[in-house]
Motif scaffolding. Structure first.
Motif, PDB file in Angstrom:
ATOM      1  N   UNK B 154       0.838  -1.187   0.000  1.00 53.54           N
ATOM      2  CA  UNK B 154       0.000   0.000   0.000  1.00 53.54           C
ATOM      3  C   UNK B 154       0.889   1.259   0.000  1.00 53.54           C
ATOM      4  N   UNK B 156       0.255   4.184   0.718  1.00 57.46           N
ATOM      5  CA  UNK B 156       0.036   5.030   1.899  1.00 57.46           C
ATOM      6  C   UNK B 156       0.992   4.640   3.024  1.00 57.46           C
ATOM      7  N   UNK B 157       1.243   3.321   3.169  1.00 57.54           N
ATOM      8  CA  UNK B 157       2.160   2.872   4.222  1.00 57.54           C
ATOM      9  C   UNK B 157       3.553   3.428   3.979  1.00 57.54           C
ATOM     10  N   UNK B 159       4.332   6.129   2.170  1.00 61.91           N
ATOM     11  CA  UNK B 159       4.301   7.583   2.363  1.00 61.91           C
ATOM     12  C   UNK B 159       4.367   7.908   3.850  1.00 61.91           C
ATOM     13  N   UNK B 160       3.611   7.172   4.640  1.00 62.22           N
ATOM     14  CA  UNK B 160       3.555   7.437   6.081  1.00 62.22           C
ATOM     15  C   UNK B 160       4.936   7.314   6.728  1.00 62.22           C
ATOM     16  N   UNK B 161       5.632   6.205   6.463  1.00 66.03           N
ATOM     17  CA  UNK B 161       6.939   6.042   7.118  1.00 66.03           C
ATOM     18  C   UNK B 161       7.971   7.018   6.542  1.00 66.03           C
ATOM     19  N   UNK B 175       8.627  -1.783   5.922  1.00 68.04           N
ATOM     20  CA  UNK B 175       7.401  -1.893   5.121  1.00 68.04           C
ATOM     21  C   UNK B 175       7.514  -2.979   4.044  1.00 68.04           C
ATOM     22  N   UNK B 179       5.880  -6.776   4.350  1.00 71.44           N
ATOM     23  CA  UNK B 179       4.758  -6.991   3.440  1.00 71.44           C
ATOM     24  C   UNK B 179       5.024  -8.209   2.556  1.00 71.44           C
TER      25      UNK B 179
END
Lengths: 261, 260
Positions: B154, B156-157, B159-161, B175, B179
């Motif tokens: 994903x 978003x994961x 981008x978040x980290x 990540x 995954x």
């Protein structure tokens, strides 16, 4: 004083879609700014550009006077979608940003414990995200973002997926956490009520390609009671003013979506 | 949401399954005794039992199982290792991925069993001809699982980290690899199955021991009881391995919701 500044920013994606055109926006430090506009007006893109996750096609973005290149320092980002790592427990998720910053040992442990407590999740340290409700996952995300004390908080419709009750609770909690934290917040939403209830300043954007259509100061006193503030006569007055601006844009974007569909 | 019905009683299901197996074996046995089934072609459960008992007394079974498991394990580790490293490299570099993935797809379309005689030719009747046969099967299963796992992560994961301060290697560690691991674990059962197939088929083509060798040897002597006996041992082996892997998967993927 400005902490975040966008000057003549345009963003066109590889697909040819222009999300932002010539956007100018200055944000003063420690302000809570809400960005509202119809869907597809480039609100989320604005946040991506400020955080450094994406680059503008043209124009300049500066944060604390420095042009953005790479990921911007001291920024926290709350996403609309779940962004917690599903394979890490609540504790490990909150610990991660500290780990990435080289904060370890007793300090990291106590800060993680403190923030899990502050968002009301004591006792859930060992839970995995799938074991929590949507509201609880948002709390973890909030703790994960605030634990490293970023000066700027970028929030992309963070509570949009929650039910109304949980959402009101989360909004109230956000205000409590923000109050006195001296953080600058840019909060993207399509919900005008949410924007007025939370923000010091509401920026209305046009239907895509997004531009700044109007800005309003929200002079409602703080601390605010998220439930009660909606009944304040000034709230209603602001709402109807902004809705006048926003309605045209929503209709515009709606008409376009229909024409395209 | 799937509607949840009352699950069937485990023990009752098990009892019925045992009864079904017993009935099939009895029908087979009595079919042979009544002269309806030709034991030359189809053997009989009692004869298979006698054959397996004989193997046991000679100490063949433990040796065969040991040899086959050794080949399977080496094939799994080597094939899995190469598959994972290759997937991480090709998934994290746009250029490498674009250039090499089509070749892997191409190689994957070769019926690998036809290569086994080549491996026997190259490596002789050794452990390595079996291991390589297993590797060429396992490698692709693990490669594609890992590659898809990294590609399907994903955004978003990530981008978040990244906003939290993760560098390239951090993103990999926190990540991309976790995954991919979930996909690798999910592919573990089929990877083990393929490794065993590779080993057994290679034994079949030329070996001095192993379950596949035992089957081939019996076949050459027109000993159908031996063929069925070998297949039975193989079946039990896979059953035990799967039981073990199921437990392992549940432990490794504690963070995943249990399938209803």
């Amino acid at each position: 004083m400005t902490i975040i500044s966008l000057a003549g920013v345009t963003k066109t994606f590889d697909s040819g879609y222009t999300a932002l055109r010539d956007v100018n926006l200055d944000v003063a430090p420690e302000r809570f700014v809400a960005l509202v506009g119809p869907s597809g007006c480039g609100k989320s893109t604005t946040l991506s550009l400020i955080s450094g996750l994406d680059r503008p096609t043209s124009g300049a973005i500066t944060v604390r006077g420095k042009p953005v290149g790479g990921i911007t320092d001291g920024v926290g980002f709350l996403f609309q979608r779940d962004a917690l790592l599903p394979w890490k427990t609540v504790r490990d998720n909150v610990l991660l940003p500290l780990q990435l910053r080289g904060v370890g040992g007793e300090e990291a442990r106590s800060r993680v414990a403190e923030w899990i407590g502050r968002v009301g999740l004591r006792g859930f340290e060992q839970s995995f995200p799938y074991q929590l409700s949507g509201g609880m996952r948002k709390r973890v995300a909030l703790a994960q973002t605030l634990v490293y004390n970023p000066e700027i908080l970028l929030m992309d419709e963070p509570f949009a997926a929650l039910d109304v009750q949980t959402r009101n609770l989360m909004e109230a909690e956000l205000l409590t956490l923000w109050q006195g934290s001296r953080k600058t917040v840019i909060f993207v939403t399509h919900d005008l009520e949410e924007a007025i209830a939370l923000a010091d300043e509401v920026v209305v954007m046009t239907a895509g390609p997004g531009r700044v259509k109007a800005r309003y100061d929200v002079t409602l006193p703080r601390p605010r009671d998220i439930e009660q503030v909606r009944f304040d006569p000034r709230f209603t007055e602001l709402y109807s003013q902004m809705w006048n601006d926003l309605r045209d844009e929503v209709l515009e974007s709606y008409a376009r979506a229909n024409a395209a569909g | 949401m799937r509607e949840r019905t009352q699950p069937a009683n485990r023990w009752l299901v098990l009892a019925m399954q045992v009864a079904l197996i017993a009935a099939a074996l009895l029908a087979w046995e009595f079919g042979v005794r009544a002269g309806k089934i030709d034991p030359f072609f189809f053997s009989a459960p009692s004869q298979i039992g006698v054959t397996i008992g004989g193997w046991w007394q000679h100490g063949y079974i433990l040796r065969d199982v040991y040899v086959t498991m050794e080949e399977t394990l080496f094939g799994l580790l080597l094939g899995g290792g190469i598959g994972i490293v290759l997937a991480v490299l090709l998934a994290s570099n746009r250029w490498l991925g674009a250039i090499f993935v089509p070749f892997l797809v191409l190689f994957n379309s070769i019926p690998r069993v036809t290569l086994v005689p080549l491996f026997i030719l190259w490596f002789g009747f050794t452990l390595w001809s079996k291991v390589v046969s297993a590797v060429v099967l396992v490698l692709f299963v693990v490669f594609f699982a890992t590659y898809d796992g990294i590609k399907d992560v994903d955004p978003t994961l990530v981008a978040n980290v990244r906003v939290m301060g993760a560098k390239r290697l951090d993103v990999m560690r926190h990540v991309l690899i976790p995954s991919a691991l979930t996909w690798i674990f999910s592919s573990l059962r089929s990877a083990v199955g393929f490794s065993l197939i590779g080993a057994v088929v290679a034994e079949y083509f030329g070996a001095q021991a192993g379950v596949g060798y035992r089957i081939q040897y019996s076949e050459a002597q027109l000993n159908t009881s031996g063929v069925f006996g070998g297949l039975f041992i193989l079946m039990v082996l896979v059953f035990i391995i799967n039981l073990f892997l199921q437990r392992l998967q549940r432990r490794l993927l504690v963070w995943k919701p249990v399938d209803p």
